[in-house]
Design an enzyme around this catalytic site. Sequence first.
Site, PDB file in Angstrom:
ATOM      1  N   ARG A  34       0.841  -1.189   0.000  1.00 55.62           N
ATOM      2  CA  ARG A  34       0.000   0.000   0.000  1.00 55.62           C
ATOM      3  C   ARG A  34       0.884   1.249   0.000  1.00 55.62           C
ATOM      4  NH1 ARG A  34      -3.320  -3.233  -1.355  1.00 55.62           N
ATOM      5  NH2 ARG A  34      -4.971  -4.081  -0.040  1.00 55.62           N
ATOM      6  N   ARG A  60      -6.893  27.572  -1.300  1.00 54.52           N
ATOM      7  CA  ARG A  60      -6.454  26.172  -1.223  1.00 54.52           C
ATOM      8  C   ARG A  60      -6.013  25.761  -2.624  1.00 54.52           C
ATOM      9  NH1 ARG A  60      -4.804  25.204   3.724  1.00 54.52           N
ATOM     10  NH2 ARG A  60      -6.476  25.087   5.268  1.00 54.52           N
ATOM     11  N   ALA A  73      -8.552  25.723  11.680  1.00 58.15           N
ATOM     12  CA  ALA A  73      -7.936  24.399  11.793  1.00 58.15           C
ATOM     13  C   ALA A  73      -6.432  24.487  11.616  1.00 58.15           C
ATOM     14  CB  ALA A  73      -8.532  23.470  10.737  1.00 58.15           C
ATOM     15  N   GLU A  90      -4.531  27.097  17.352  1.00 58.23           N
ATOM     16  CA  GLU A  90      -5.057  27.409  16.020  1.00 58.23           C
ATOM     17  C   GLU A  90      -6.214  28.398  16.076  1.00 58.23           C
ATOM     18  OE1 GLU A  90      -3.790  26.765  13.112  1.00 58.23           O
ATOM     19  OE2 GLU A  90      -2.167  25.528  13.909  1.00 58.23           O
ATOM     20  N   GLU A  94      -5.826  31.801  14.044  1.00 56.93           N
ATOM     21  CA  GLU A  94      -6.629  31.998  12.838  1.00 56.93           C
ATOM     22  C   GLU A  94      -7.750  33.019  12.996  1.00 56.93           C
ATOM     23  OE1 GLU A  94      -7.696  28.504  10.674  1.00 56.93           O
ATOM     24  OE2 GLU A  94      -5.583  28.092  10.300  1.00 56.93           O
ATOM     25  N   GLY A 113      -8.232   5.361   2.823  1.00 58.95           N
ATOM     26  CA  GLY A 113      -7.802   4.517   1.718  1.00 58.95           C
ATOM     27  C   GLY A 113      -6.361   4.758   1.317  1.00 58.95           C
ATOM     28  N   GLU A 117      -3.941  10.362   8.116  1.00 55.45           N
ATOM     29  CA  GLU A 117      -4.304  11.607   8.790  1.00 55.45           C
ATOM     30  C   GLU A 117      -5.576  11.406   9.619  1.00 55.45           C
ATOM     31  OE1 GLU A 117      -5.096  16.295   7.868  1.00 55.45           O
ATOM     32  OE2 GLU A 117      -5.904  14.833   6.454  1.00 55.45           O
ATOM     33  N   GLU A 133       0.371  35.019  17.121  1.00 51.31           N
ATOM     34  CA  GLU A 133       1.002  35.289  15.828  1.00 51.31           C
ATOM     35  C   GLU A 133       0.586  34.229  14.827  1.00 51.31           C
ATOM     36  OE1 GLU A 133       2.868  37.899  14.767  1.00 51.31           O
ATOM     37  OE2 GLU A 133       2.356  38.771  16.720  1.00 51.31           O
ATOM     38  N   GLU A 138       0.077  32.481   5.695  1.00 50.11           N
ATOM     39  CA  GLU A 138      -1.368  32.251   5.622  1.00 50.11           C
ATOM     40  C   GLU A 138      -2.089  33.509   5.149  1.00 50.11           C
ATOM     41  OE1 GLU A 138      -2.478  28.761   8.675  1.00 50.11           O
ATOM     42  OE2 GLU A 138      -2.151  30.698   9.626  1.00 50.11           O
TER      43      GLU A 138
END
Length: 177
Positions: A34, A60, A73, A90, A94, A113, A117, A133, A138
Amino acid sequence: MGFERIGVDQVWKGRIAEVRVERWRMEDGEEVEREVVGHPGAVGVLAHDGEFIYMVAQPREPVGDPRLLELPAGKLDDDSEDVLATAKRELAEEIGKGARTWQHLTTFWSSPGFSDEEIHVYLATDLYDEHAEADENERIEIVKVPISQLDELIRDSRDAKSLAGLLWFKAFGGGAA
């Protein structure tokens, strides 16, 4: 049906992920290979103040979306980092908020699959201003969505962690829509 890992070869390692080829022996003796994208894990935070849900819009590039709407996130620095501490960091980085009340909503595999994560989603309430900070790379826009628009937010969501968090909030977190 059981299985055991019998070998691992790291093919590539970057800043946020790695690629491994893993070999497994299945219960019936067959050996399989795999390709696995390894990731230290991530958190998502559904933060609300009783009136608004705090989301972030950001580019993204991997999916070609210049303004994907998501829960605040971020990734764990490594697989031993405290998950709640990451969520708190976060949220501050953010959207500039802290929360007095934290509730774990769910933990799930993002795409089992091919990746290991694991994403942990928290509900953060009783918000207050908290400065931290942000990552200099970002490009985040804070978007406040009325809780009354929760159904539309769910319907329009294209991000798995956000969709999971919003659905859990609607079902179990008191989100009336």
